[in-house]
Design a protein around this motif. Structure first.
Motif, PDB file in Angstrom:
ATOM      1  N   PRO A  51       0.801  -1.232   0.000  1.00 20.41           N
ATOM      2  CA  PRO A  51       0.000   0.000   0.000  1.00 20.41           C
ATOM      3  C   PRO A  51       0.831   1.277   0.000  1.00 20.41           C
ATOM      4  O   PRO A  51       0.521   2.232  -0.723  1.00 20.41           O
ATOM      5  CB  PRO A  51      -0.835  -0.132   1.284  1.00 20.41           C
ATOM      6  N   GLU A  52       1.897   1.313   0.806  1.00 16.69           N
ATOM      7  CA  GLU A  52       2.732   2.518   0.826  1.00 16.69           C
ATOM      8  C   GLU A  52       3.425   2.729  -0.517  1.00 16.69           C
ATOM      9  O   GLU A  52       3.541   3.861  -1.010  1.00 16.69           O
ATOM     10  CB  GLU A  52       3.781   2.426   1.940  1.00 16.69           C
ATOM     11  N   SER A  53       3.874   1.639  -1.116  1.00 15.81           N
ATOM     12  CA  SER A  53       4.539   1.743  -2.414  1.00 15.81           C
ATOM     13  C   SER A  53       3.563   2.254  -3.471  1.00 15.81           C
ATOM     14  O   SER A  53       3.909   3.105  -4.300  1.00 15.81           O
ATOM     15  CB  SER A  53       5.099   0.380  -2.823  1.00 15.81           C
ATOM     16  N   TRP A  54       2.337   1.738  -3.458  1.00 15.61           N
ATOM     17  CA  TRP A  54       1.324   2.180  -4.414  1.00 15.61           C
ATOM     18  C   TRP A  54       1.023   3.673  -4.249  1.00 15.61           C
ATOM     19  O   TRP A  54       0.960   4.418  -5.229  1.00 15.61           O
ATOM     20  CB  TRP A  54       0.050   1.358  -4.231  1.00 15.61           C
ATOM     21  N   ASP A  55       0.859   4.097  -3.003  1.00 16.44           N
ATOM     22  CA  ASP A  55       0.576   5.517  -2.757  1.00 16.44           C
ATOM     23  C   ASP A  55       1.730   6.392  -3.214  1.00 16.44           C
ATOM     24  O   ASP A  55       1.520   7.470  -3.782  1.00 16.44           O
ATOM     25  CB  ASP A  55       0.304   5.747  -1.271  1.00 16.44           C
ATOM     26  N   THR A  56       2.957   5.926  -2.983  1.00 17.32           N
ATOM     27  CA  THR A  56       4.131   6.698  -3.409  1.00 17.32           C
ATOM     28  C   THR A  56       4.184   6.791  -4.926  1.00 17.32           C
ATOM     29  O   THR A  56       4.484   7.860  -5.484  1.00 17.32           O
ATOM     30  CB  THR A  56       5.416   6.040  -2.877  1.00 17.32           C
ATOM     31  N   GLY A  88       0.343  -5.209 -12.128  1.00 20.48           N
ATOM     32  CA  GLY A  88      -1.063  -5.583 -12.280  1.00 20.48           C
ATOM     33  C   GLY A  88      -1.996  -4.459 -11.870  1.00 20.48           C
ATOM     34  O   GLY A  88      -2.995  -4.184 -12.556  1.00 20.48           O
ATOM     35  N   ARG A  89      -1.684  -3.775 -10.770  1.00 21.64           N
ATOM     36  CA  ARG A  89      -2.538  -2.677 -10.316  1.00 21.64           C
ATOM     37  C   ARG A  89      -2.492  -1.520 -11.306  1.00 21.64           C
ATOM     38  O   ARG A  89      -3.513  -0.869 -11.552  1.00 21.64           O
ATOM     39  CB  ARG A  89      -2.111  -2.213  -8.921  1.00 21.64           C
ATOM     40  N   VAL A  90      -1.311  -1.268 -11.873  1.00 17.23           N
ATOM     41  CA  VAL A  90      -1.210  -0.206 -12.876  1.00 17.23           C
ATOM     42  C   VAL A  90      -2.072  -0.550 -14.090  1.00 17.23           C
ATOM     43  O   VAL A  90      -2.806   0.304 -14.614  1.00 17.23           O
ATOM     44  CB  VAL A  90       0.260   0.010 -13.292  1.00 17.23           C
ATOM     45  N   ARG A  91      -2.013  -1.793 -14.541  1.00 20.95           N
ATOM     46  CA  ARG A  91      -2.806  -2.198 -15.706  1.00 20.95           C
ATOM     47  C   ARG A  91      -4.303  -2.108 -15.409  1.00 20.95           C
ATOM     48  O   ARG A  91      -5.084  -1.652 -16.255  1.00 20.95           O
ATOM     49  CB  ARG A  91      -2.429  -3.614 -16.135  1.00 20.95           C
ATOM     50  N   GLU A  92      -4.711  -2.525 -14.209  1.00 24.47           N
ATOM     51  CA  GLU A  92      -6.126  -2.441 -13.840  1.00 24.47           C
ATOM     52  C   GLU A  92      -6.616  -0.994 -13.852  1.00 24.47           C
ATOM     53  O   GLU A  92      -7.750  -0.710 -14.252  1.00 24.47           O
ATOM     54  CB  GLU A  92      -6.336  -3.034 -12.447  1.00 24.47           C
ATOM     55  N   ALA A  93      -5.757  -0.068 -13.411  1.00 28.26           N
ATOM     56  CA  ALA A  93      -6.168   1.334 -13.301  1.00 28.26           C
ATOM     57  C   ALA A  93      -6.101   2.088 -14.614  1.00 28.26           C
ATOM     58  O   ALA A  93      -6.762   3.115 -14.774  1.00 28.26           O
ATOM     59  CB  ALA A  93      -5.298   2.038 -12.252  1.00 28.26           C
TER      60      ALA A  93
END
Length: 345
Positions: A51-56, A88-93
């Motif tokens: 989560p911290e990495s994603w927010d950053t 994967g989260r980048v592709r989903e978004a």
């Protein structure tokens, strides 16, 4: 001129970097690069799935004047979770494509399909063959259910083809296959004039292959279903020489900081590995198993202080060096030894 902002560093020429944290890791962070293209920003690596990495990552993209939703594509230097974790989260978004070398895509596919029990049984057999003591192997025989990082990595949808330009509108980014750290590791050569006119040929996104102050881990290519005897350290040394010949004006690595003079750093690493092979050959004046060799090798801390998981990595690195020594004719397996021991020749 490189400009540092709170969340991002501008390297000029439509290239910026974000320091995406790696939880509980001495490396601290992964440098994720944002490359402008005519079709939108493209990421080189994404960082750890945390989560911290994603927010950053999201905050950094905002500081760059864009957002996760606007990412056009993701180019992955190699499959490790501190590089591929958030893909994967980048592709989903965003609907972005994800590109990776086929050899590392095969690792991702295998990781997604294999049950954790398969990995534990494989590690048990490998460590037994390497001469690990029973107290080290025992926890693997009755593994507790736990979440391991990178067990469900995103499956890439594009192949990075060595020697070819990537499909990035308005940019010249060529893939250089540099196996060793992983079988499908790639460096990415930005064949454009350096924005500060530094002497050399463009810039090199080097992933973990070429770092300014540390040497990447070179272990075995782990494939439970493939008995091929590979030579990862030999692959790495060959790849280093290939990168040195590119003579980029600047190296943009995935950890630490950018630096010039790739050829000088390559020479340092080649010298380091030759010295290490010579030292390990001296240790093999007596027959040793890979585990015993790892116990005697020089690490960044005494063997007694190396954590459980890191000992497995250390043994893998010892085996990679043993394979190189055997291939060079400087060591050999002792016939009939079980677990197998090696001795200098």
């Amino acid at each position: 001129m490189t400009q540092v902002m709170p969340q991002a560093t501008d390297h000029g020429g439509g290239v910026r970097s974000l320091r995406v944290p790696i939880p509980d890791n001495p490396l601290g962070h992964t440098l994720v690069y944002v490359v402008d293209t005519d079709r939108g920003p493209v990421l080189i690596d994404t960082g750890w799935d945390d989560p911290e990495s994603w927010d950053t990552l999201a905050d950094g993209l905002t500081a760059c004047g864009t957002s996760v939703a606007e990412i056009h594509g993701v180019v992955i230097t190699h499959h490790h979770p501190d590089h591929h974790g958030l893909s994967g989260r980048v592709r989903e978004a965003s609907g972005a494509w994800i590109a990776m070398h086929a050899a590392d895509t095969a690792v991702v596919r295998r990781t997604r399909q294999a049950r954790p029990e398969r990995w534990f049984s494989y590690m048990t057999a490998k460590l037994t063959a390497a001469g690990a003591p029973e107290e080290h192997i025992a926890p693997l025989r009755t593994p507790r259910p736990r979440a391991l990082p990178g067990l469900s990595p995103a499956l890439p949808d594009r192949d990075i083809v060595p020697g070819e330009l990537l499909d990035l509108a308005g940019r010249r980014l060529r893939a250089i296959w540099t196996p060793g750290h992983t079988p499908g590791h790639v460096c990415l050569h930005l064949e454009e004039t350096h924005p500060a006119r530094l002497p050399g040929h463009g810039r090199l996104f080097s992933g973990d292959h070429l770092l300014p102050g540390i040497t990447p881990h070179i272990g075995l290519y782990e494939d439970p279903d493939d008995a091929t005897v590979t030579d990862p350290l030999g692959d790495y040394l060959d790849s280093l020489e290939r990168v040195g010949r590119l003579a980029p004006a600047e190296v943009l690595p995935a950890h630490q900081h950018p630096f010039p003079d790739a050829a000088a750093r390559v020479r340092e690493l080649l010298t380091h590995h030759e010295a290490r092979l010579t030292a390990l050959r001296a240790l093999l004046a007596e027959p040793l198993t890979p585990w015993q060799l790892a116990e005697r090798m020089e690490w960044n801390r005494p063997w007694e202080q190396i954590p459980y998981g890191s000992r497995n990595i250390a043994v893998s690195e010892a085996e990679a060096h043993l394979r190189r020594l055997v291939k060079l004719g400087r060591a050999e397996a002792v016939p009939g030894s079980e677990p197998v021991t090696y001795v200098a020749v």
